[in-house]
Design a protein around this motif. Structure first.
Motif, PDB file in Angstrom:
ATOM      1  N   ALA A  20      15.718 -15.716 -27.157  1.00  0.00           N
ATOM      2  CA  ALA A  20      15.012 -15.793 -28.441  1.00  0.00           C
ATOM      3  C   ALA A  20      14.335 -14.464 -28.764  1.00  0.00           C
ATOM      4  CB  ALA A  20      13.994 -16.922 -28.424  1.00  0.00           C
ATOM      5  N   ALA A  21      13.719 -13.826 -27.777  1.00  0.00           N
ATOM      6  CA  ALA A  21      13.069 -12.528 -27.988  1.00  0.00           C
ATOM      7  C   ALA A  21      14.094 -11.460 -28.343  1.00  0.00           C
ATOM      8  CB  ALA A  21      12.277 -12.118 -26.748  1.00  0.00           C
ATOM      9  N   ALA A  22      15.252 -11.490 -27.670  1.00  0.00           N
ATOM     10  CA  ALA A  22      16.309 -10.513 -27.975  1.00  0.00           C
ATOM     11  C   ALA A  22      16.840 -10.735 -29.388  1.00  0.00           C
ATOM     12  CB  ALA A  22      17.437 -10.618 -26.949  1.00  0.00           C
ATOM     13  N   GLU A  23      16.994 -11.964 -29.800  1.00  0.00           N
ATOM     14  CA  GLU A  23      17.467 -12.254 -31.154  1.00  0.00           C
ATOM     15  C   GLU A  23      16.458 -11.784 -32.202  1.00  0.00           C
ATOM     16  OE1 GLU A  23      19.830 -13.372 -34.235  1.00  0.00           O
ATOM     17  OE2 GLU A  23      20.382 -13.275 -32.124  1.00  0.00           O
ATOM     18  N   GLU A  24      15.176 -11.997 -31.932  1.00  0.00           N
ATOM     19  CA  GLU A  24      14.137 -11.541 -32.860  1.00  0.00           C
ATOM     20  C   GLU A  24      14.131 -10.015 -32.956  1.00  0.00           C
ATOM     21  OE1 GLU A  24       9.304 -11.763 -33.449  1.00  0.00           O
ATOM     22  OE2 GLU A  24      10.269 -13.144 -32.054  1.00  0.00           O
ATOM     23  N   ALA A  25      14.254  -9.331 -31.828  1.00  0.00           N
ATOM     24  CA  ALA A  25      14.307  -7.868 -31.835  1.00  0.00           C
ATOM     25  C   ALA A  25      15.546  -7.384 -32.583  1.00  0.00           C
ATOM     26  CB  ALA A  25      14.307  -7.335 -30.402  1.00  0.00           C
ATOM     27  N   GLN A  27      17.083  -8.932 -35.067  1.00  0.00           N
ATOM     28  CA  GLN A  27      16.842  -9.146 -36.494  1.00  0.00           C
ATOM     29  C   GLN A  27      15.901  -8.077 -37.054  1.00  0.00           C
ATOM     30  OE1 GLN A  27      18.508 -11.217 -38.463  1.00  0.00           O
ATOM     31  NE2 GLN A  27      19.673 -11.776 -36.643  1.00  0.00           N
ATOM     32  N   ASP A  28      14.879  -7.712 -36.277  1.00  0.00           N
ATOM     33  CA  ASP A  28      13.974  -6.639 -36.705  1.00  0.00           C
ATOM     34  C   ASP A  28      14.723  -5.317 -36.851  1.00  0.00           C
ATOM     35  OD1 ASP A  28      11.866  -8.394 -36.711  1.00  0.00           O
ATOM     36  OD2 ASP A  28      11.022  -7.708 -34.802  1.00  0.00           O
ATOM     37  N   LEU A  29      15.612  -5.021 -35.919  1.00  0.00           N
ATOM     38  CA  LEU A  29      16.389  -3.789 -35.966  1.00  0.00           C
ATOM     39  C   LEU A  29      17.321  -3.778 -37.176  1.00  0.00           C
ATOM     40  CD1 LEU A  29      17.040  -1.130 -34.579  1.00  0.00           C
ATOM     41  CD2 LEU A  29      18.719  -2.349 -33.189  1.00  0.00           C
ATOM     42  N   ILE A  30      17.942  -4.896 -37.459  1.00  0.00           N
ATOM     43  CA  ILE A  30      18.822  -4.995 -38.631  1.00  0.00           C
ATOM     44  C   ILE A  30      18.021  -4.795 -39.911  1.00  0.00           C
ATOM     45  CG2 ILE A  30      20.230  -6.608 -39.993  1.00  0.00           C
ATOM     46  CD1 ILE A  30      21.253  -7.713 -37.266  1.00  0.00           C
ATOM     47  N   ALA A  31      16.854  -5.427 -40.002  1.00  0.00           N
ATOM     48  CA  ALA A  31      15.999  -5.269 -41.189  1.00  0.00           C
ATOM     49  C   ALA A  31      15.569  -3.821 -41.360  1.00  0.00           C
ATOM     50  CB  ALA A  31      14.782  -6.176 -41.083  1.00  0.00           C
ATOM     51  N   PHE A  32      15.203  -3.151 -40.251  1.00  0.00           N
ATOM     52  CA  PHE A  32      14.821  -1.742 -40.331  1.00  0.00           C
ATOM     53  C   PHE A  32      15.989  -0.890 -40.813  1.00  0.00           C
ATOM     54  CE2 PHE A  32      14.946   2.465 -38.385  1.00  0.00           C
ATOM     55  CZ  PHE A  32      13.825   3.019 -38.971  1.00  0.00           C
ATOM     56  N   ALA A  33      17.173  -1.128 -40.259  1.00  0.00           N
ATOM     57  CA  ALA A  33      18.348  -0.343 -40.638  1.00  0.00           C
ATOM     58  C   ALA A  33      18.664  -0.520 -42.120  1.00  0.00           C
ATOM     59  CB  ALA A  33      19.548  -0.735 -39.780  1.00  0.00           C
ATOM     60  N   ARG A  34      18.564  -1.737 -42.613  1.00  0.00           N
ATOM     61  CA  ARG A  34      18.820  -1.969 -44.030  1.00  0.00           C
ATOM     62  C   ARG A  34      17.784  -1.257 -44.893  1.00  0.00           C
ATOM     63  NH1 ARG A  34      20.256  -8.223 -43.221  1.00  0.00           N
ATOM     64  NH2 ARG A  34      22.467  -7.948 -42.776  1.00  0.00           N
ATOM     65  N   GLY A  35      16.524  -1.335 -44.498  1.00  0.00           N
ATOM     66  CA  GLY A  35      15.466  -0.653 -45.242  1.00  0.00           C
ATOM     67  C   GLY A  35      15.630   0.853 -45.212  1.00  0.00           C
ATOM     68  N   HIS A  36      15.974   1.397 -44.048  1.00  0.00           N
ATOM     69  CA  HIS A  36      16.167   2.839 -43.915  1.00  0.00           C
ATOM     70  C   HIS A  36      17.347   3.297 -44.762  1.00  0.00           C
ATOM     71  CE1 HIS A  36      15.800   6.731 -41.997  1.00  0.00           C
ATOM     72  NE2 HIS A  36      17.090   6.716 -41.754  1.00  0.00           N
ATOM     73  N   SER A  37      18.410   2.512 -44.746  1.00  0.00           N
ATOM     74  CA  SER A  37      19.577   2.842 -45.554  1.00  0.00           C
ATOM     75  C   SER A  37      19.223   2.837 -47.035  1.00  0.00           C
ATOM     76  CB  SER A  37      20.701   1.841 -45.274  1.00  0.00           C
ATOM     77  OG  SER A  37      21.791   2.065 -46.123  1.00  0.00           O
ATOM     78  N   GLY A  38      18.415   1.862 -47.450  1.00  0.00           N
ATOM     79  CA  GLY A  38      17.969   1.797 -48.843  1.00  0.00           C
ATOM     80  C   GLY A  38      17.115   2.997 -49.215  1.00  0.00           C
ATOM     81  N   ALA A  39      16.245   3.409 -48.299  1.00  0.00           N
ATOM     82  CA  ALA A  39      15.382   4.569 -48.555  1.00  0.00           C
ATOM     83  C   ALA A  39      16.217   5.844 -48.674  1.00  0.00           C
ATOM     84  CB  ALA A  39      14.348   4.712 -47.439  1.00  0.00           C
TER      85      ALA A  39
END
Length: 186
Positions: A20-25, A27-39
């Motif tokens: 569960a912790a690995a899955e949460e991490a 998801q956080d990494l995917i969200a960061f990558a999407r945000g960084h790509s948008g920026a």
């Protein structure tokens, strides 16, 4: 008599918690990558818009009117020191600024400063009361521009700032703006 201790239930619970912790991490990494790509996309779009400027006034219009929309910001202002005069440009036009005050404000920024604020930087003008997160980008840091300046970006919403990746992107924006200014000022 010997008793058998079952480790299976405990080991299975630990394994589930780790998954569960690995899955949460993840998801956080995917969200960061999407945000960084948008920026990255937003900053590239802003630079490309600036390159389309026909003259210095058009560049000022693009920076103060179009960049807020492209970058998802509430306010953008640019301050430049030209000889014995200082001025700032924002959405309401060009205003004179005391050159010594401007010089001091520019000297306070070494590269990029990202921060939360109770009140925005004075260079935002009347919009400074609304700004809660800001980026201050020094223009002409490497002497590629004959005049020092400061680009200030602000938004109303407080935001946690990723200084390492955000600074690199904003330095690119600042260097690009310096090259555009040099084109029209030289």
């Amino acid at each position: 008599m010997a008793r058998v201790i079952k480790f299976e239930d405990h080991a299975l619970a630990r394994l589930r918690a780790r998954c569960a912790a690995a899955e949460e991490a993840n998801q956080d990494l995917i969200a960061f990558a999407r945000g960084h790509s948008g920026a990255v996309s937003s900053i590239h779009a802003a630079v490309l818009a600036g390159l389309e400027a026909d003259d210095l006034d058009h560049l000022f219009h693009i920076v103060t009117q179009e960049w807020p929309l492209l970058l998802g910001l509430d306010a953008v202002a640019l301050a430049l020191s030209v000889g014995e005069r200082g001025f700032r440009v924002d959405s309401s036009g060009v205003q004179l600024v005391e050159p010594l005050l401007l010089s001091r404000l520019i000297d306070e920024v070494d590269g990029v400063v990202l921060r939360s604020a109770e009140r925005g930087h004075p260079l935002f003008g009347p919009a400074c009361d609304l700004i809660r997160a800001e980026a201050l980008i020094r223009i002409g840091l490497d002497d590629s521009l004959p005049l020092p300046g400061l680009l200030v970006l602000g938004q109303r919403q407080e935001q946690s700032l990723d200084t390492r990746h955000g600074s690199e992107l904003l330095m690119f924006l600042g260097h690009s703006l310096a090259a555009m200014l040099k084109r029209w000022i030289s």
